[in-house]
Design an enzyme around this catalytic site. Sequence first.
Site, PDB file in Angstrom:
ATOM      1  N   CYS A 203      -9.502  -1.622   2.884  1.00 39.68           N
ATOM      2  CA  CYS A 203      -8.759  -0.434   2.462  1.00 39.68           C
ATOM      3  C   CYS A 203      -9.027  -0.064   1.002  1.00 39.68           C
ATOM      4  O   CYS A 203     -10.094   0.439   0.689  1.00 39.68           O
ATOM      5  CB  CYS A 203      -7.272  -0.624   2.751  1.00 39.68           C
ATOM      6  SG  CYS A 203      -6.452   0.917   3.236  1.00 39.68           S
TER       7      CYS A 203
ATOM      8  N   HIS B 264      -6.939  -1.818   8.574  1.00 35.66           N
ATOM      9  CA  HIS B 264      -6.288  -3.109   8.402  1.00 35.66           C
ATOM     10  C   HIS B 264      -6.527  -4.034   9.594  1.00 35.66           C
ATOM     11  O   HIS B 264      -5.756  -4.013  10.559  1.00 35.66           O
ATOM     12  CB  HIS B 264      -4.784  -2.906   8.191  1.00 35.66           C
ATOM     13  CG  HIS B 264      -4.447  -2.299   6.870  1.00 35.66           C
ATOM     14  ND1 HIS B 264      -3.967  -3.033   5.806  1.00 35.66           N
ATOM     15  CD2 HIS B 264      -4.549  -1.026   6.422  1.00 35.66           C
ATOM     16  CE1 HIS B 264      -3.774  -2.241   4.768  1.00 35.66           C
ATOM     17  NE2 HIS B 264      -4.125  -1.009   5.122  1.00 35.66           N
TER      18      HIS B 264
ATOM     19  N   SER C 187       0.815  -1.215   0.000  1.00 37.10           N
ATOM     20  CA  SER C 187       0.000   0.000   0.000  1.00 37.10           C
ATOM     21  C   SER C 187       0.849   1.267   0.000  1.00 37.10           C
ATOM     22  O   SER C 187       0.364   2.353  -0.324  1.00 37.10           O
ATOM     23  CB  SER C 187      -0.941   0.010   1.210  1.00 37.10           C
ATOM     24  OG  SER C 187      -1.877  -1.031   1.145  1.00 37.10           O
TER      25      SER C 187
ATOM     26  N   GLY D  18      -4.553   7.076   1.945  1.00 39.09           N
ATOM     27  CA  GLY D  18      -4.542   8.487   1.604  1.00 39.09           C
ATOM     28  C   GLY D  18      -5.793   8.913   0.868  1.00 39.09           C
ATOM     29  O   GLY D  18      -5.929  10.077   0.483  1.00 39.09           O
ATOM     30  N   PHE D  19      -6.714   7.956   0.655  1.00 35.28           N
ATOM     31  CA  PHE D  19      -7.995   8.235   0.016  1.00 35.28           C
ATOM     32  C   PHE D  19      -9.113   7.749   0.928  1.00 35.28           C
ATOM     33  O   PHE D  19      -8.903   6.873   1.768  1.00 35.28           O
ATOM     34  CB  PHE D  19      -8.096   7.531  -1.342  1.00 35.28           C
ATOM     35  CG  PHE D  19      -7.184   8.115  -2.393  1.00 35.28           C
ATOM     36  CD1 PHE D  19      -7.664   9.027  -3.324  1.00 35.28           C
ATOM     37  CD2 PHE D  19      -5.842   7.764  -2.453  1.00 35.28           C
ATOM     38  CE1 PHE D  19      -6.829   9.576  -4.284  1.00 35.28           C
ATOM     39  CE2 PHE D  19      -4.991   8.300  -3.405  1.00 35.28           C
ATOM     40  CZ  PHE D  19      -5.485   9.202  -4.327  1.00 35.28           C
TER      41      PHE D  19
ATOM     42  N   GLY E  82      -2.211   3.836  -4.268  1.00 37.55           N
ATOM     43  CA  GLY E  82      -2.712   4.692  -5.333  1.00 37.55           C
ATOM     44  C   GLY E  82      -4.184   5.045  -5.231  1.00 37.55           C
ATOM     45  O   GLY E  82      -4.874   4.752  -4.259  1.00 37.55           O
TER      46      GLY E  82
ATOM     47  N   GLU F 101      -5.960  -7.077   9.775  1.00 37.80           N
ATOM     48  CA  GLU F 101      -4.845  -8.028   9.893  1.00 37.80           C
ATOM     49  C   GLU F 101      -3.654  -7.405  10.615  1.00 37.80           C
ATOM     50  O   GLU F 101      -2.708  -8.113  10.985  1.00 37.80           O
ATOM     51  CB  GLU F 101      -4.416  -8.518   8.511  1.00 37.80           C
ATOM     52  CG  GLU F 101      -3.484  -7.614   7.744  1.00 37.80           C
ATOM     53  CD  GLU F 101      -4.106  -6.327   7.251  1.00 37.80           C
ATOM     54  OE1 GLU F 101      -3.376  -5.391   6.889  1.00 37.80           O
ATOM     55  OE2 GLU F 101      -5.358  -6.231   7.231  1.00 37.80           O
TER      56      GLU F 101
ATOM     57  N   GLN G 218     -12.667   0.921  -0.893  1.00 37.00           N
ATOM     58  CA  GLN G 218     -12.937   2.030  -1.806  1.00 37.00           C
ATOM     59  C   GLN G 218     -13.499   1.532  -3.133  1.00 37.00           C
ATOM     60  O   GLN G 218     -14.385   2.169  -3.729  1.00 37.00           O
ATOM     61  CB  GLN G 218     -11.655   2.828  -2.017  1.00 37.00           C
ATOM     62  CG  GLN G 218     -11.132   3.490  -0.755  1.00 37.00           C
ATOM     63  CD  GLN G 218      -9.656   3.841  -0.814  1.00 37.00           C
ATOM     64  OE1 GLN G 218      -9.046   3.835  -1.890  1.00 37.00           O
ATOM     65  NE2 GLN G 218      -9.059   4.143   0.330  1.00 37.00           N
TER      66      GLN G 218
ATOM     67  N   GLY H 258      -4.146  -1.839  -1.054  1.00 34.95           N
ATOM     68  CA  GLY H 258      -3.232  -1.531  -2.146  1.00 34.95           C
ATOM     69  C   GLY H 258      -2.937  -0.047  -2.242  1.00 34.95           C
ATOM     70  O   GLY H 258      -3.512   0.770  -1.512  1.00 34.95           O
TER      71      GLY H 258
END
Length: 367
Positions: free
Chosen positions: A257, A343, A51, A301-302, A231, A345, A261, A229
């Site tokens: 995550c 997260h 990520s 970051g999103f 971006g 995990e 999205q 992940g």
Amino acid sequence: MKYTQRKKALILLADGTIFHGKSIGKEGSAFGEVCFNTGTTGYQEIFTDPSYFGQIMVTTNAHIGNYGAHDEEVESDSIKIAGLVCKNFSFEYSRPDADSSLKTFFEENDTLAISDVDTRSLVSYIRDNGAMNAVISTEVDNIDELKKQLAEVPSMDGLELASKVSTKEPYFYGNENAKYKISALDIGIKKNILRNLAKRDAYIKVFPYNAKFEDLESFKPDGYFLSNGPGDPEPLVEAQEVAKEIIKRDLPLFGICLGHQIIALANGISTYKMHHGHRGINHPVINLLTGKGEITSQNHGFAISREETEKHQDIEITHLHLNDDTVAGIKMKSKNCFSVQYHPEASPGPHDSSYLFDEFINNIQKN
């Protein structure tokens, strides 16, 4: 290595701000979006988390490298951060079962790191001015050229990075005789996610980021998983189409995550780039279904639009981030689908949210 022998280094931000430091050893320059993580442990897991691909990591913990590196404490096959900025870098380590020093680990991964930076000031600056592109470099006398090169680095907003970290070919994880079969879309998956699924009696087939629903379906899975992940999620149109198809068929679906999205986008809910994001292992979340608080590991970051989520007739907000009230979890009212913006995990981090993997298995059992 003596302090006096180390080469000068710097971090140059896109707005022209410069913070000075020292090189860990490797010379050159590394470019990416600067971000910070407030975790006090688990630096190796952070550095290998897919990520973080394309990002320059600033660690707020004052000491990095003091317990060395261990071959098992990785979340992928290599360091994924673009580079490291820290305060104190420990060239020596004290843990008896460490496999190497962190410096050796960085050298083996050909990754640039700098230390002796005023990270408290740098993090404060990022919090005030937002995440932005930056360069770390030992070319301290070549500022003008570094500025030119930095200006050409694309913004994280709109940047598709899942293809850079996803597996090229499908692979299997776990016991093939396990009770459950899960198809996982790898858009930056962490190893500890696979471990958590496998220890719940699941056999996982992991597919590349651009796999079609038919590919995932061919495994005849009991459930589907969309991973974390790097971006911007918006360019991942193929992943969104996969999510839409799974949802349309009302098959068990869990997203973490970036996967969270993707599920939101598949439901017509937009995403946006955050000012400086959430990255650390002490983020407070409230579970609105149980009223219980959770301390969580986060790295994003999103985020998804809370306003659009609240208006969506088939989406229920299940978790909220208590620092800024951003959406931290959702579930569909009419479909077997849920996701979280953090997260469970961990690795590193607390295990408050590991129950979410149990919920996924329960959803599979009910299907």
